[in-house]
Design an enzyme around this catalytic site. Sequence first.
Site: not given
Length: 753
Positions: A430, A538, A554-556, A642-643, A708
């Site tokens: 750094r 992800r 997401d896929e949906d 994860e989110d 959660r």
Amino acid sequence: MQTRKKYIFLTFLASWLLLFFFGGDQLRRFALFSGKKAEARRNWPRWTDRTLLKSFADPEELQRDGDPSLLSPRERRAAWLSVYRSSGCRMETCFDFSRCERGFKVFTYPQERGQPVSETYGKILSSIQRSRYHTLNPEEACLFVLSIDTLDRDHLSGQYVRNVDEKIRGFPLWNGGRNHLIFNLYSGTWPGYTGELGFDTGQAILAKASFDTQSFRPGFDVSIPLFSKEHPQRGGDRGWLYRHSVPPRKKYLLVFKGKRYLTGISSGTRNALHHIHNGKDIISLTTCKHGKDWEKHKDTRCDKDNVDYERFDYQELLHNSTFCIVPRGRRLGSFRFLEALQAACIPVLLSDGWELPFAEAIDWGKAAVVGSERLLLQIPSAVRCIHPERVLAFQQQTQFLWDAYFSSVDKIVHTTLEIIKDRLSPHRSRSRFLWNALPGGLLVLPDFSTHLGDFPFYYLQHGYSPSKKFTAFIRAVSQAGSLSQPILRLIQAVSGSQYCAQIVVLWGCQKPPPPSGQWPQSSVPLTVIQGSRKLSDRFFPFEAIQTDAVLSLDEDTSLSTSEVDFAFLVWRSFPERIVGFPTQSHFWDPEQGRWAYTSKWTNELSIVLTAAAFYHRYYHSLFTEFLPAGLRELVDGLAACEDILMNVLVAAVTKLPPIKVTQRKQHKEGVAQQAECRDGAAGTPPPGQRSPPAPLKGTAGSRRLSQRQDCLNRLADWFGYMPLVSSQLRLDPVLFKDQVSVLRKKYPSLEKP
């Protein structure tokens, strides 16, 4: 010719006279008393100006034989060399770089039975063991840390560990101290308080408080701050100067309140502090009422000083002063250094020869005034000359340094380790700028890049801008093994964006992905990556992601091209934040005494779900490489965690909330239904209400909500505080829902039902 001889004779005679008057004493001493050289050295210095020193110390005390603090510089150096035999150590000569070829891992010796450690040393070991650096295998270790408590090496202390030399010689991994790191806070003892540790450190790196510049080995040792046993393990209290607050003119300009020493080392420095006290804007208070025998040594000022000392509260002085004097104590460092930093009271350092903490990385000229003990009387006029704008810059820098490197034991230890790690690869280390600018060196990974433009934090400061395209990153976990209608529609909508550079699909199904012929045709490249079913995958830094911006999906998820375009333009203005659509919020539940999570619609938000959100790709590297493996395992073990972790991470780095962008009405309802299905939320509360959702007992949604909330509390415990920041901001396009012609609106489709 006669004149020339006359000038030569006069020159020769003048030379002898000068030698006699100015060097004769040394010449006679060398010629006649060479046998008494050792005796002369023992009597150094011979004070000839004793009358000038009476106000500071008694001449007999100064001439006293055997006081280590009165040794000549040469003798002090020789004494130090007798302790630190490897005084010439550098990384190139005393460190085995080959042990670090497999990565920077730290091994802590197992705790020996019957060998207790202090609370503070236990915190240091815990900081290492719960970090991403730790390894249980000594064969893969680059650095070793002893289990023997070496923090307090004052043999009068109850924490002093005896026979350290004998113990470490029995360790097969010791190897003369090579690749070892030794922590120390207190060295030496009464009356001299030298840097002596009482054992041979060999070729070990010292991470030591109160390091003096003579014994410090640049580029090898690390100077750390002195901190108390109450210093928090992680998290730590915030600094006292809050964001966006311009401090008013404070009551006091310069303050000090502390002990003064009537005898021994450093007594001169603190005894002189009363000279600058004016009782108005400069408060300098000392007390000699400490220790067992203080009344034996009390002077004529003691009684009055003790009375004045009790009139002021120390915390009140810290809160209401611009500058705080930080003189040396018995040792060079003191606790008030960190206290002043936290209070945004600019430290005025009076400790000659102190190697400042982490000075290899930190530019203390931006956060402290480094004075000289000999020029104490000039300090008031010097600080009065500092312009108010520079004073504010100093105060802001104290808060940054406190939060980034000093507010917890974790940060002190991790900063020490990162400084050593940077030395192993100077070409990937750094820069000094990264250490001294937000968000700080610990949160900037040189393995990702050393170019400022590759990080999301420095665009505005240096005129950089993020890339003008984004990568759509879709996570597919359908068990069918075939492409569903939602993912087909999502690919079509995203590929229609003028800002989309590529689409990457992370295939997390057990069945292999469909062949390339079954994927929809799009105007941008589409890449399929075979992943696992781990939720943390992800956020892995896949090489296929080439753009700064990542659109996580997401896929949906259901989005239109206009929504994607608008959200991306918003993100380009806030590249350090998460920008997205579906939001959630957190709050403190006083009845349960823990953090709670809700998917209800309120006026506040603190989480943007990564089912549809933009963020910088650097956060993939930070998620995978900065966070310890234990946190990623927590994510993989709890559904939909994860989110939350990604939002907590970004908030911890930026100290800022995420940003919500506008959505179509039907999409908004879809997200609400999805959140209700996932989390068990029921009904819609009145605006502004933040009560927890009523769980649906016995349902999968109730279990998901419980997981959660468990995730949220475990993350708060790991970080030591709750990093999430709440916001009431939502960004809409210009003229959104205004009663004007749709021809004047850039995104009219966002208003369609």
